[in-house]
Design a protein around this motif. Structure first.
Motif, mmCIF file in Angstrom:
data_model
loop_
_atom_site.group_PDB
_atom_site.id
_atom_site.type_symbol
_atom_site.label_atom_id
_atom_site.label_comp_id
_atom_site.label_asym_id
_atom_site.label_seq_id
_atom_site.Cartn_x
_atom_site.Cartn_y
_atom_site.Cartn_z
ATOM 1 N N MET A 23 -10.051 -0.321 -11.104
ATOM 2 C CA MET A 23 -10.196 -1.370 -12.110
ATOM 3 C C MET A 23 -8.833 -1.952 -12.442
ATOM 4 O O MET A 23 -7.810 -1.324 -12.212
ATOM 5 C CB MET A 23 -10.898 -0.836 -13.362
ATOM 6 N N ALA A 24 -8.837 -3.150 -12.967
ATOM 7 C CA ALA A 24 -7.595 -3.814 -13.349
ATOM 8 C C ALA A 24 -6.857 -2.973 -14.389
ATOM 9 O O ALA A 24 -7.477 -2.415 -15.304
ATOM 10 C CB ALA A 24 -7.892 -5.199 -13.902
ATOM 11 N N ARG A 25 -5.565 -2.896 -14.259
ATOM 12 C CA ARG A 25 -4.752 -2.072 -15.148
ATOM 13 C C ARG A 25 -4.881 -2.508 -16.606
ATOM 14 O O ARG A 25 -4.945 -1.669 -17.503
ATOM 15 C CB ARG A 25 -3.298 -2.074 -14.689
ATOM 16 N N ASN A 26 -4.936 -3.816 -16.844
ATOM 17 C CA ASN A 26 -5.048 -4.285 -18.233
ATOM 18 C C ASN A 26 -6.405 -3.897 -18.824
ATOM 19 O O ASN A 26 -6.503 -3.560 -20.001
ATOM 20 C CB ASN A 26 -4.787 -5.786 -18.339
ATOM 21 N N THR A 27 -7.445 -3.932 -18.013
ATOM 22 C CA THR A 27 -8.781 -3.533 -18.481
ATOM 23 C C THR A 27 -8.793 -2.038 -18.781
ATOM 24 O O THR A 27 -9.313 -1.606 -19.819
ATOM 25 C CB THR A 27 -9.857 -3.877 -17.436
ATOM 26 N N LEU A 28 -8.212 -1.260 -17.892
ATOM 27 C CA LEU A 28 -8.141 0.187 -18.108
ATOM 28 C C LEU A 28 -7.362 0.507 -19.375
ATOM 29 O O LEU A 28 -7.804 1.327 -20.195
ATOM 30 C CB LEU A 28 -7.506 0.874 -16.894
ATOM 31 N N ALA A 29 -6.220 -0.140 -19.558
ATOM 32 C CA ALA A 29 -5.409 0.104 -20.754
ATOM 33 C C ALA A 29 -6.206 -0.222 -22.022
ATOM 34 O O ALA A 29 -6.169 0.536 -22.999
ATOM 35 C CB ALA A 29 -4.128 -0.729 -20.702
ATOM 36 N N ASP A 30 -6.949 -1.317 -21.991
ATOM 37 C CA ASP A 30 -7.752 -1.713 -23.141
ATOM 38 C C ASP A 30 -8.843 -0.682 -23.425
ATOM 39 O O ASP A 30 -9.057 -0.289 -24.578
ATOM 40 C CB ASP A 30 -8.374 -3.088 -22.892
ATOM 41 N N ARG A 31 -9.548 -0.230 -22.388
ATOM 42 C CA ARG A 31 -10.637 0.731 -22.591
ATOM 43 C C ARG A 31 -10.103 2.089 -23.047
ATOM 44 O O ARG A 31 -10.688 2.723 -23.923
ATOM 45 C CB ARG A 31 -11.474 0.904 -21.330
ATOM 46 N N LEU A 32 -8.997 2.531 -22.480
ATOM 47 C CA LEU A 32 -8.409 3.804 -22.929
ATOM 48 C C LEU A 32 -7.977 3.705 -24.386
ATOM 49 O O LEU A 32 -8.227 4.625 -25.175
ATOM 50 C CB LEU A 32 -7.224 4.184 -22.039
ATOM 51 N N ALA B 71 -19.661 -0.732 -19.244
ATOM 52 C CA ALA B 71 -19.766 0.306 -18.227
ATOM 53 C C ALA B 71 -18.427 0.998 -17.971
ATOM 54 O O ALA B 71 -18.394 2.197 -17.685
ATOM 55 C CB ALA B 71 -20.306 -0.295 -16.933
ATOM 56 N N TRP B 72 -17.317 0.263 -18.056
ATOM 57 C CA TRP B 72 -16.025 0.883 -17.777
ATOM 58 C C TRP B 72 -15.760 2.077 -18.683
ATOM 59 O O TRP B 72 -15.253 3.106 -18.237
ATOM 60 C CB TRP B 72 -14.891 -0.129 -17.916
ATOM 61 N N SER B 73 -16.090 1.960 -19.947
ATOM 62 C CA SER B 73 -15.831 3.058 -20.882
ATOM 63 C C SER B 73 -16.612 4.300 -20.489
ATOM 64 O O SER B 73 -16.083 5.416 -20.527
ATOM 65 C CB SER B 73 -16.181 2.639 -22.307
ATOM 66 N N ILE B 74 -17.856 4.122 -20.107
ATOM 67 C CA ILE B 74 -18.683 5.254 -19.692
ATOM 68 C C ILE B 74 -18.116 5.880 -18.416
ATOM 69 O O ILE B 74 -18.056 7.103 -18.280
ATOM 70 C CB ILE B 74 -20.146 4.811 -19.505
ATOM 71 N N LEU B 75 -17.672 5.046 -17.490
ATOM 72 C CA LEU B 75 -17.104 5.570 -16.246
ATOM 73 C C LEU B 75 -15.770 6.276 -16.488
ATOM 74 O O LEU B 75 -15.470 7.283 -15.832
ATOM 75 C CB LEU B 75 -16.963 4.453 -15.217
ATOM 76 N N ILE B 76 -14.983 5.812 -17.430
ATOM 77 C CA ILE B 76 -13.745 6.512 -17.784
ATOM 78 C C ILE B 76 -14.079 7.882 -18.355
ATOM 79 O O ILE B 76 -13.450 8.889 -17.997
ATOM 80 C CB ILE B 76 -12.903 5.676 -18.775
ATOM 81 N N LEU B 77 -15.081 7.961 -19.224
ATOM 82 C CA LEU B 77 -15.494 9.255 -19.775
ATOM 83 C C LEU B 77 -15.992 10.173 -18.663
ATOM 84 O O LEU B 77 -15.713 11.380 -18.670
ATOM 85 C CB LEU B 77 -16.563 9.065 -20.846
ATOM 86 N N ARG B 78 -16.704 9.622 -17.699
ATOM 87 C CA ARG B 78 -17.167 10.419 -16.549
ATOM 88 C C ARG B 78 -15.974 10.990 -15.792
ATOM 89 O O ARG B 78 -15.931 12.178 -15.482
ATOM 90 C CB ARG B 78 -18.019 9.561 -15.610
ATOM 91 N N GLU B 79 -14.985 10.140 -15.514
ATOM 92 C CA GLU B 79 -13.809 10.599 -14.779
ATOM 93 C C GLU B 79 -13.048 11.659 -15.570
ATOM 94 O O GLU B 79 -12.536 12.616 -15.000
ATOM 95 C CB GLU B 79 -12.897 9.421 -14.434
ATOM 96 N N ALA B 80 -12.964 11.496 -16.881
ATOM 97 C CA ALA B 80 -12.297 12.500 -17.715
ATOM 98 C C ALA B 80 -13.052 13.826 -17.641
ATOM 99 O O ALA B 80 -12.442 14.900 -17.577
ATOM 100 C CB ALA B 80 -12.189 12.010 -19.157
#
Length: 168
Positions: free
Chosen positions: A50-59, A25-34
């Motif tokens: 979201m946790a910074r390490n999780t965000l860095a990984d998904r980006l 879900a995080w990846s989809i939500l990042i695309l939504r925010e973009a």
């Protein structure tokens, strides 16, 4: 420790392959925010909490998969922004279709929390998946699946595949 997530990258199914690319879900939500216009790591982190390490990984994954581009916007110290690529922008109609489903089944009596505005005709609208040949809405009761040209030849004769797609 949980087992590694299985890979669906080589499955003969575009839905499974898409799930493999997006992962969660995080990846989809990042695309939504973009799509909403956010570009910077801290903006994504603040909006999604979201946790910074999780965000860095998904980006990183979205950049590797070609949905986002990482671009330097400041050199001292080095800072990057993340922009949707053509591949990422092509996912926006999927987000709109997900919003339409959520509006129908999950929104409260007050209605849709977000409205999509179609700038070309200047109307509020919603996604509608239609047949590319006749323009009629695609609904589960009027759709069947068939093996496409990219379905692996080695799998076509298997009994489980024949059951899935029926006999031709």
């Amino acid at each position: 420790m949980s087992p590694a997530r299985p890979s669906f990258a080589n499955w003969p199914c575009s839905i499974a392959r898409t799930v493999d690319v997006l992962g969660d879900a995080w990846s989809i939500l990042i695309l939504r925010e973009a799509f909403y216009g956010f570009r910077r790591f801290d903006e994504f982190q603040q909006e999604l909490r979201m946790a910074r390490n999780t965000l860095a990984d998904r980006l990183r994954r979205l950049v590797e998969e070609g949905l986002m581009e990482r671009r330097l916007y400041e050199s001292e110290p080095p800072r990057h922004e993340y922009l949707l690529t053509e591949k990422g922008r092509d996912f926006v109609p999927v987000l709109a279709a997900m919003a339409r489903w959520g509006d129908r089944w999950l929104a409260g009596e007050e209605g849709a929390p977000i409205t999509f505005h179609h700038d070309a005709c200047d109307h509020d609208s919603h996604a509608e998946v239609v047949c590319s040949a006749c323009g009629e809405p695609m609904r589960s009761e009027g759709i069947s699946t068939r093996m496409g040209p990219g379905y692996p030849e080695r799998l076509r004769k298997r009994p489980d595949v024949q059951r899935r797609f029926g006999r031709f």
